[in-house]
Scaffold this motif. Structure first.
Motif, PDB file in Angstrom:
ATOM      1  N   ASN A 222      39.212 -39.115   0.539  1.00 19.08           N
ATOM      2  CA  ASN A 222      39.856 -39.693   1.705  1.00 19.08           C
ATOM      3  C   ASN A 222      41.093 -38.876   2.104  1.00 19.08           C
ATOM      4  OD1 ASN A 222      40.391 -41.508   3.737  1.00 19.08           O
ATOM      5  ND2 ASN A 222      41.395 -42.992   2.406  1.00 19.08           N
ATOM      6  N   GLY A 223      41.175 -38.485   3.360  1.00 18.09           N
ATOM      7  CA  GLY A 223      42.306 -37.733   3.871  1.00 18.09           C
ATOM      8  C   GLY A 223      42.250 -36.240   3.624  1.00 18.09           C
ATOM      9  N   GLN A 224      41.161 -35.771   3.035  1.00 15.47           N
ATOM     10  CA  GLN A 224      41.053 -34.354   2.685  1.00 15.47           C
ATOM     11  C   GLN A 224      41.104 -33.445   3.910  1.00 15.47           C
ATOM     12  OE1 GLN A 224      40.907 -33.277  -0.646  1.00 15.47           O
ATOM     13  NE2 GLN A 224      41.469 -31.397   0.368  1.00 15.47           N
ATOM     14  N   ILE A 225      40.427 -33.818   4.972  1.00 11.72           N
ATOM     15  CA  ILE A 225      40.355 -32.953   6.159  1.00 11.72           C
ATOM     16  C   ILE A 225      41.744 -32.695   6.733  1.00 11.72           C
ATOM     17  CG2 ILE A 225      39.512 -32.805   8.540  1.00 11.72           C
ATOM     18  CD1 ILE A 225      36.966 -34.258   7.550  1.00 11.72           C
ATOM     19  N   SER A 226      42.567 -33.708   6.807  1.00 12.96           N
ATOM     20  CA  SER A 226      43.909 -33.521   7.390  1.00 12.96           C
ATOM     21  C   SER A 226      44.768 -32.576   6.553  1.00 12.96           C
ATOM     22  CB  SER A 226      44.609 -34.863   7.581  1.00 12.96           C
ATOM     23  OG  SER A 226      44.850 -35.486   6.337  1.00 12.96           O
ATOM     24  N   LYS A 227      44.486 -32.437   5.276  1.00 17.53           N
ATOM     25  CA  LYS A 227      45.245 -31.522   4.414  1.00 17.53           C
ATOM     26  C   LYS A 227      44.981 -30.065   4.778  1.00 17.53           C
ATOM     27  CE  LYS A 227      45.407 -34.745   0.582  1.00 17.53           C
ATOM     28  NZ  LYS A 227      44.960 -35.060  -0.766  1.00 17.53           N
ATOM     29  N   TRP A 228      43.902 -29.812   5.472  1.00 24.05           N
ATOM     30  CA  TRP A 228      43.533 -28.440   5.810  1.00 24.05           C
ATOM     31  C   TRP A 228      44.231 -27.926   7.061  1.00 24.05           C
ATOM     32  CZ3 TRP A 228      37.938 -30.125   4.626  1.00 24.05           C
ATOM     33  CH2 TRP A 228      37.755 -30.161   3.241  1.00 24.05           C
ATOM     34  N   ARG A 229      45.214 -28.677   7.554  1.00 22.78           N
ATOM     35  CA  ARG A 229      46.041 -28.156   8.642  1.00 22.78           C
ATOM     36  C   ARG A 229      46.876 -26.986   8.135  1.00 22.78           C
ATOM     37  NH1 ARG A 229      47.789 -34.044  10.150  1.00 22.78           N
ATOM     38  NH2 ARG A 229      45.958 -34.596  11.377  1.00 22.78           N
TER      39      ARG A 229
ATOM     40  N   SER B  57      34.194 -40.671  13.029  1.00 20.14           N
ATOM     41  CA  SER B  57      35.552 -40.627  12.484  1.00 20.14           C
ATOM     42  C   SER B  57      35.655 -39.590  11.366  1.00 20.14           C
ATOM     43  CB  SER B  57      35.957 -41.999  11.939  1.00 20.14           C
ATOM     44  OG  SER B  57      35.260 -42.296  10.743  1.00 20.14           O
ATOM     45  N   GLY B  58      36.890 -39.156  11.145  1.00 18.07           N
ATOM     46  CA  GLY B  58      37.134 -38.216  10.060  1.00 18.07           C
ATOM     47  C   GLY B  58      36.755 -38.797   8.712  1.00 18.07           C
ATOM     48  N   ARG B  59      37.036 -40.060   8.496  1.00 20.03           N
ATOM     49  CA  ARG B  59      36.694 -40.696   7.223  1.00 20.03           C
ATOM     50  C   ARG B  59      35.185 -40.751   7.033  1.00 20.03           C
ATOM     51  NH1 ARG B  59      36.514 -40.380   2.620  1.00 20.03           N
ATOM     52  NH2 ARG B  59      35.998 -42.161   1.383  1.00 20.03           N
ATOM     53  N   GLU B  60      34.465 -41.055   8.116  1.00 14.88           N
ATOM     54  CA  GLU B  60      32.998 -41.079   8.050  1.00 14.88           C
ATOM     55  C   GLU B  60      32.458 -39.690   7.702  1.00 14.88           C
ATOM     56  OE1 GLU B  60      29.199 -42.211  10.928  1.00 14.88           O
ATOM     57  OE2 GLU B  60      31.230 -42.649  11.611  1.00 14.88           O
ATOM     58  N   LEU B  61      33.057 -38.652   8.278  1.00 14.93           N
ATOM     59  CA  LEU B  61      32.646 -37.286   7.971  1.00 14.93           C
ATOM     60  C   LEU B  61      32.952 -36.952   6.510  1.00 14.93           C
ATOM     61  CD1 LEU B  61      31.539 -34.531   8.844  1.00 14.93           C
ATOM     62  CD2 LEU B  61      33.877 -33.929   9.539  1.00 14.93           C
ATOM     63  N   GLU B  62      34.142 -37.334   6.058  1.00 18.45           N
ATOM     64  CA  GLU B  62      34.504 -37.082   4.654  1.00 18.45           C
ATOM     65  C   GLU B  62      33.514 -37.753   3.713  1.00 18.45           C
ATOM     66  OE1 GLU B  62      39.338 -36.613   5.182  1.00 18.45           O
ATOM     67  OE2 GLU B  62      38.490 -38.614   4.923  1.00 18.45           O
ATOM     68  N   ARG B  63      33.137 -38.983   4.006  1.00 17.62           N
ATOM     69  CA  ARG B  63      32.156 -39.689   3.167  1.00 17.62           C
ATOM     70  C   ARG B  63      30.802 -38.991   3.198  1.00 17.62           C
ATOM     71  NH1 ARG B  63      32.961 -44.754   5.897  1.00 17.62           N
ATOM     72  NH2 ARG B  63      35.098 -45.234   5.426  1.00 17.62           N
TER      73      ARG B  63
END
Length: 110
Positions: free
Chosen positions: A32-39, A20-26
């Motif tokens: 939390n939610g950082q990856i989605s901001k990079w859209r 999951s994205g959250r698992e990757l972020e950790r």
């Protein structure tokens, strides 16, 4: 291709064990939610370096979304006696194989 898409492509190729994205972020140490901001934006240079280090790739590879050859990538300094999941060429190493590797290394070190 935006930064989020590039990161997801590298994640899929390099760490399919992270589900999951959250698992990757950790795992990387991101909020939390950082990856989605990079859209619509890019991370700071410091964060890019942190991500590149996590995947054992260059920042250039991260920015391009292309993965360089794995031949010269660093090996992590992980204690093989510890619990964990280990991979070789993208496939999980079985516990029997890990036990064989541990015993072989013990014999070599003596």
């Amino acid at each position: 291709m935006n930064f989020e898409e590039k990161l997801i492509a590298i994640w899929s190729a390099k760490r399919p064990d992270i589900k999951s994205g959250r698992e990757l972020e950790r795992a990387i140490g991101l909020s939390n939610g950082q990856i989605s901001k990079w859209r619509t934006s890019n991370p700071s240079q410091k964060t890019m370096q942190k991500i590149a280090d996590f995947f054992h790739i260059s920042v250039d590879s991260l920015l391009s979304g292309r993965i360089e050859s794995t031949a010269n990538q660093p090996v992590s300094n992980t204690d093989l006696a510890s619990e964990g999941v280990f991979f070789y060429e993208g496939r999980e190493i079985s516990e029997d194989t890990m036990n064989f590797i541990r015993e072989t290394l013990k014999r070599i070190q003596k």
